[in-house]
Structures are given as C-alpha cells and as structure tokens.
Design a protein around this motif. Structure first.
Motif, PDB file in Angstrom:
ATOM      1  N   TRP A 198       3.985  -6.128  -7.001  1.00 14.34           N
ATOM      2  CA  TRP A 198       3.020  -6.195  -7.588  1.00 14.34           C
ATOM      3  C   TRP A 198       1.882  -5.318  -7.772  1.00 14.34           C
ATOM      4  O   TRP A 198       1.219  -4.331  -9.023  1.00 14.34           O
ATOM      5  N   ALA A 199       1.701  -4.364  -6.961  1.00 14.73           N
ATOM      6  CA  ALA A 199       0.680  -2.708  -6.814  1.00 14.73           C
ATOM      7  C   ALA A 199       1.631  -2.020  -7.454  1.00 14.73           C
ATOM      8  O   ALA A 199       0.868  -1.354  -8.110  1.00 14.73           O
ATOM      9  N   ALA A 217       0.992  -1.211   0.089  1.00 11.97           N
ATOM     10  CA  ALA A 217       0.204   0.345  -0.342  1.00 11.97           C
ATOM     11  C   ALA A 217       1.062   1.116  -0.133  1.00 11.97           C
ATOM     12  O   ALA A 217       0.634   1.758  -0.408  1.00 11.97           O
ATOM     13  N   THR A 218       2.257   1.387   0.161  1.00 11.66           N
ATOM     14  CA  THR A 218       2.654   2.221   0.672  1.00 11.66           C
ATOM     15  C   THR A 218       3.456   3.026  -0.705  1.00 11.66           C
ATOM     16  O   THR A 218       3.476   4.181  -1.228  1.00 11.66           O
ATOM     17  N   ASP A 219       3.011   2.106  -1.599  1.00 10.79           N
ATOM     18  CA  ASP A 219       3.710   2.201  -2.754  1.00 10.79           C
ATOM     19  C   ASP A 219       2.140   3.408  -4.088  1.00 10.79           C
ATOM     20  O   ASP A 219       2.690   3.317  -4.621  1.00 10.79           O
ATOM     21  N   LEU A 220       1.384   3.070  -3.218  1.00  5.76           N
ATOM     22  CA  LEU A 220       0.155   3.845  -3.851  1.00  5.76           C
ATOM     23  C   LEU A 220      -0.004   4.866  -2.654  1.00  5.76           C
ATOM     24  O   LEU A 220      -0.987   5.900  -3.697  1.00  5.76           O
ATOM     25  N   LEU A 221       0.602   5.158  -2.200  1.00  3.98           N
ATOM     26  CA  LEU A 221       0.425   6.620  -1.695  1.00  3.98           C
ATOM     27  C   LEU A 221       0.609   8.066  -2.415  1.00  3.98           C
ATOM     28  O   LEU A 221       1.753   7.771  -3.681  1.00  3.98           O
ATOM     29  N   GLY A 222       0.075   9.011  -2.234  1.00  2.00           N
ATOM     30  CA  GLY A 222       0.104   9.545  -3.076  1.00  2.00           C
ATOM     31  C   GLY A 222      -0.574  10.448  -4.204  1.00  2.00           C
ATOM     32  O   GLY A 222      -1.111   9.965  -4.935  1.00  2.00           O
ATOM     33  N   LEU A 223      -0.033  11.678  -5.150  1.00  5.66           N
ATOM     34  CA  LEU A 223      -0.727  11.744  -6.145  1.00  5.66           C
ATOM     35  C   LEU A 223       0.212  10.785  -8.001  1.00  5.66           C
ATOM     36  O   LEU A 223       1.232  11.160  -7.930  1.00  5.66           O
ATOM     37  N   MET A 231     -12.437   2.463  -8.653  1.00  9.86           N
ATOM     38  CA  MET A 231     -10.774   2.675  -7.154  1.00  9.86           C
ATOM     39  C   MET A 231     -10.680   2.301  -6.192  1.00  9.86           C
ATOM     40  O   MET A 231      -9.911   1.405  -6.134  1.00  9.86           O
ATOM     41  N   VAL A 232     -11.489   2.749  -5.686  1.00 10.90           N
ATOM     42  CA  VAL A 232     -11.218   2.179  -3.937  1.00 10.90           C
ATOM     43  C   VAL A 232     -11.303   0.389  -4.069  1.00 10.90           C
ATOM     44  O   VAL A 232     -10.290  -0.037  -3.910  1.00 10.90           O
ATOM     45  N   ARG A 233     -12.311  -0.095  -4.979  1.00 16.93           N
ATOM     46  CA  ARG A 233     -12.693  -1.001  -4.573  1.00 16.93           C
ATOM     47  C   ARG A 233     -11.638  -2.173  -5.859  1.00 16.93           C
ATOM     48  O   ARG A 233     -10.878  -3.857  -5.250  1.00 16.93           O
ATOM     49  N   SER A 234     -10.688  -1.511  -6.872  1.00 13.61           N
ATOM     50  CA  SER A 234     -10.056  -2.575  -7.295  1.00 13.61           C
ATOM     51  C   SER A 234      -8.521  -2.354  -6.417  1.00 13.61           C
ATOM     52  O   SER A 234      -7.861  -2.997  -6.286  1.00 13.61           O
ATOM     53  N   LEU A 235      -8.161  -0.809  -6.100  1.00 14.99           N
ATOM     54  CA  LEU A 235      -6.931  -1.158  -4.403  1.00 14.99           C
ATOM     55  C   LEU A 235      -7.443  -2.246  -4.252  1.00 14.99           C
ATOM     56  O   LEU A 235      -6.206  -2.992  -4.067  1.00 14.99           O
ATOM     57  N   VAL A 236      -8.312  -2.227  -3.241  1.00 15.92           N
ATOM     58  CA  VAL A 236      -8.978  -3.088  -2.211  1.00 15.92           C
ATOM     59  C   VAL A 236      -8.294  -4.939  -2.838  1.00 15.92           C
ATOM     60  O   VAL A 236      -7.874  -5.613  -2.326  1.00 15.92           O
ATOM     61  N   GLY A 237      -8.718  -4.957  -3.845  1.00 17.97           N
ATOM     62  CA  GLY A 237      -9.059  -6.667  -4.561  1.00 17.97           C
ATOM     63  C   GLY A 237      -7.003  -6.279  -4.867  1.00 17.97           C
ATOM     64  O   GLY A 237      -6.343  -7.730  -4.599  1.00 17.97           O
ATOM     65  N   CYS A 238      -6.540  -5.919  -5.072  1.00 16.82           N
ATOM     66  CA  CYS A 238      -5.031  -5.374  -5.648  1.00 16.82           C
ATOM     67  C   CYS A 238      -4.677  -6.359  -4.579  1.00 16.82           C
ATOM     68  O   CYS A 238      -3.512  -7.055  -4.171  1.00 16.82           O
ATOM     69  N   LEU A 239      -5.023  -5.857  -3.398  1.00 14.28           N
ATOM     70  CA  LEU A 239      -4.071  -5.389  -2.316  1.00 14.28           C
ATOM     71  C   LEU A 239      -4.404  -6.783  -0.901  1.00 14.28           C
ATOM     72  O   LEU A 239      -3.943  -8.033  -0.689  1.00 14.28           O
ATOM     73  N   LEU A 240      -5.436  -7.806  -1.851  1.00 12.51           N
ATOM     74  CA  LEU A 240      -6.104  -8.891  -1.297  1.00 12.51           C
ATOM     75  C   LEU A 240      -5.515 -10.019  -2.331  1.00 12.51           C
ATOM     76  O   LEU A 240      -5.387 -11.090  -1.078  1.00 12.51           O
ATOM     77  N   GLU A 241      -5.153 -10.155  -3.081  1.00 17.74           N
ATOM     78  CA  GLU A 241      -4.112 -10.828  -3.614  1.00 17.74           C
ATOM     79  C   GLU A 241      -2.805 -10.987  -3.935  1.00 17.74           C
ATOM     80  O   GLU A 241      -2.573 -11.937  -3.330  1.00 17.74           O
ATOM     81  N   ILE A 242      -2.323  -9.539  -3.045  1.00 17.59           N
ATOM     82  CA  ILE A 242      -0.816  -9.986  -2.333  1.00 17.59           C
ATOM     83  C   ILE A 242      -0.874 -10.236  -1.056  1.00 17.59           C
ATOM     84  O   ILE A 242      -0.346 -10.757  -0.173  1.00 17.59           O
ATOM     85  N   GLY A 243      -2.165  -9.631  -0.101  1.00 17.32           N
ATOM     86  CA  GLY A 243      -2.498 -10.425   1.004  1.00 17.32           C
ATOM     87  C   GLY A 243      -2.328 -11.815   1.987  1.00 17.32           C
ATOM     88  O   GLY A 243      -2.208 -12.785   2.302  1.00 17.32           O
ATOM     89  N   ASP A 244      -3.664 -12.646   0.565  1.00 18.94           N
ATOM     90  CA  ASP A 244      -3.625 -13.867   0.323  1.00 18.94           C
ATOM     91  C   ASP A 244      -2.098 -14.501  -0.203  1.00 18.94           C
ATOM     92  O   ASP A 244      -2.044 -15.969  -0.361  1.00 18.94           O
ATOM     93  N   GLY A 245      -1.370 -13.512  -0.359  1.00 19.53           N
ATOM     94  CA  GLY A 245       0.036 -14.576  -0.830  1.00 19.53           C
ATOM     95  C   GLY A 245      -0.034 -15.030  -2.836  1.00 19.53           C
ATOM     96  O   GLY A 245       1.196 -15.245  -2.984  1.00 19.53           O
ATOM     97  N   ARG A 246      -0.577 -14.616  -3.148  1.00 19.34           N
ATOM     98  CA  ARG A 246      -0.614 -14.607  -4.638  1.00 19.34           C
ATOM     99  C   ARG A 246      -0.202 -13.842  -5.612  1.00 19.34           C
ATOM    100  O   ARG A 246       0.390 -14.718  -6.320  1.00 19.34           O
ATOM    101  N   LYS A 247      -0.131 -12.737  -4.806  1.00 23.53           N
ATOM    102  CA  LYS A 247       1.107 -11.903  -6.076  1.00 23.53           C
ATOM    103  C   LYS A 247       1.871 -11.292  -4.812  1.00 23.53           C
ATOM    104  O   LYS A 247       1.689 -11.676  -3.503  1.00 23.53           O
TER     105      LYS A 247
END
Length: 280
Positions: A230-231, A159-165, A210-226
């Motif tokens: 990747w984010a 998530a830190t890589d997604l912060l900012g403008l 946007m929010v649901r896509s950000l969450v979807g991306c991070l869920l795949e990272i959180g469960d180890g698939r990515k």
C-alpha cells in the motif's frame, strides 16, 4: 559596522506551542525566541532563519537557527560579563525563556552558513507505545499510544519502497509554488530499550506534514489494516489523498540537522535554492 551571523542550537517541547512560525495572537517558538533575542541584544526586534519549521505539537532536540546582527551589538549587550559575549547571550536567553524552550549553544557561524539552505539532511524520530505496559504517563507528550500491536518487519518492508528521490506529493500538504520532490535517505523502525517502537527518518528536507503522513501510512500497515504494498501505491499517486491519515504530532521530534564541511556550506545553500525536478 560589521555584521556577524550567529548559529544557535536549541530544543523545545512543542506541546504548548502553535508550531514554529510566528502567528498573531498565538504562542509560537519563533515568537518567543525572537522576543527574547531582541531583549537580550537590546534591539527593537530580531528575525531568525530556521533549519526546518515544525508543526503544532512537534518537538525538537536539535533545531538550528541563524541570526544576522552587528558585531558591536553582541559585544555591547554582554556588558561587563567576563565570559565570551555569545556565552553571555546563551545564559541570558535561558534566563528569559520559558522552561519548554532551551538554548544549547550560540557560535559565530562559518562563512556561507545558512541554517535552512546549507543543511544536507534532517533527522526525525517518531515514538509509538503499542502495548499497554509501554504507555508511560511521564512520556505522554513525546510517545504516541497505539491500540494495536505493530509488526515492525511489515513496516520496514513497506518503508524500503519509500526510500530515495521521489515526488512525495501523496504525503504532503500542498503549498503554492513549492516542490514536493524529496530524497528520503533512511526510514527504519526499531524498538528502544523499553520496547517502544521508534521510527528513524532522515531526508535532505521534508515538505509540510510529510513525516507524520509517512508514519501514519506505515502504522496502518504495521497493525495489519493495510498490505505492505500500500505504501508504494500511495507514493505512486504523487498527490494528496484522503486515504492517508497523518499521525498525531506529539510522537514526533526533530532530533538533528546535518551540514557539510565549512568549505561546502555556500555551495550547498546555492544548490538547495534551485528548484528540484525528477529525471525523465
């Protein structure tokens, strides 16, 4: 007659709504609200401006709208009620509206206020139950069950890589003429007192999906698939890709909308209306 701008704060369970915006033949939050306002104010029709449109199935605890109406209309619609006219309006609206849509307050908006363009941030929460013991049937409309355990440390690192403008085109559904440049001010995962994983997402604005896509991306990272990187790789593409799957709507809630001090409302609205670009 003098016109007055009314700010209304409201909440809704999005489960049985086809999103915020009016659509012919479909039950929407805007449609229900505008019909109730027209009846309460004794007008043929009304139109409201919202801080942020929500998709089908998305909830809100802190949604904000504004409505322009003649001052005399508000006073006359209150009739002989002894309470202030806007308090009467809130009471009557809640008496008309369905149980999944509630008005919290109505006030006369300060000069320069625009529910959409004056906002400086929106805060969403996304809730996930990633253990069988956390899946509560009583919260099934607001918490997403997830079949794999989530590593929140991996998700927060990504998530830190997604912060900012940035140009968040990779995480948005494209709309003609609309910019996908946004500033994400906070994106962090924590567990609540019950152990449910909760994402806190704050940005100056969000593009469609946007929010649901950000969450979807991070869920795949959180469960180890990515992998964690990747984010950042997806963000760099700056265009929508089929590899990112939006998380289900039901876990998402608009919690709060933030505004600047009253004296800065008009300036903020003017600034927001300008088209955004990234610095070279």
């Amino acid at each position: 007659m003098a016109a007055v701008r009314i700010r209304i704060d409201l909440a809704y369970d999005g489960t049985d709504f086809h999103g915020w915006a009016t659509q012919p033949g479909l039950r929407t939050v805007q449609g229900e609200l505008q019909a109730a306002l027209a009846t309460a104010l004794r007008l043929p029709e009304t139109w409201v401006t919202v801080a942020g449109r929500t998709d089908t199935g998305v909830h809100a605890r802190g949604q904000v709208i504004h409505l322009d109406v003649e001052d005399e209309v508000v006073i006359e619609s209150a009739g002989r009620a002894k309470e202030p006219p806007l308090a009467t309006l809130v009471r009557r609206l809640n008496g008309m509206l369905p149980a999944d849509l509630r008005i919290h307050r109505a006030i006369e908006a300060p000069a320069g206020f625009d529910a959409r363009f004056s906002a400086i941030w929106r805060r969403y929460a996304y809730r996930v139950a990633d253990q069988p013991a956390l899946v509560d049937p009583l919260r099934r409309h607001e918490v997403l069950p997830w079949q794999r355990p989530l590593d929140l440390s991996r998700m927060n690192a990504a998530a830190t890589d997604l912060l900012g403008l940035h140009d968040f085109g990779s995480f948005c559904k494209a709309r003609d003429g609309a910019t996908t440049i946004r500033e994400v001010q906070q994106l962090v995962w924590e567990r609540d007192e019950a152990g449910v994983a909760v994402a806190r997402v704050i940005a100056d604005a969000f593009c469609h999906g946007m929010v649901r896509s950000l969450v979807g991306c991070l869920l795949e990272i959180g469960d180890g698939r990515k992998e964690v990187a990747w984010a950042e790789q997806i963000l760099a593409e700056a265009r929508r890709t089929s590899s990112v799957h939006a998380a289900a709507a039901r876990g998402l809630t608009l919690e709060e909308v933030g505004y600047p001090p009253d004296e800065a409302l008009a300036q903020r609205a003017e600034q927001t209306r300008g088209r955004r670009v990234l610095a070279e």
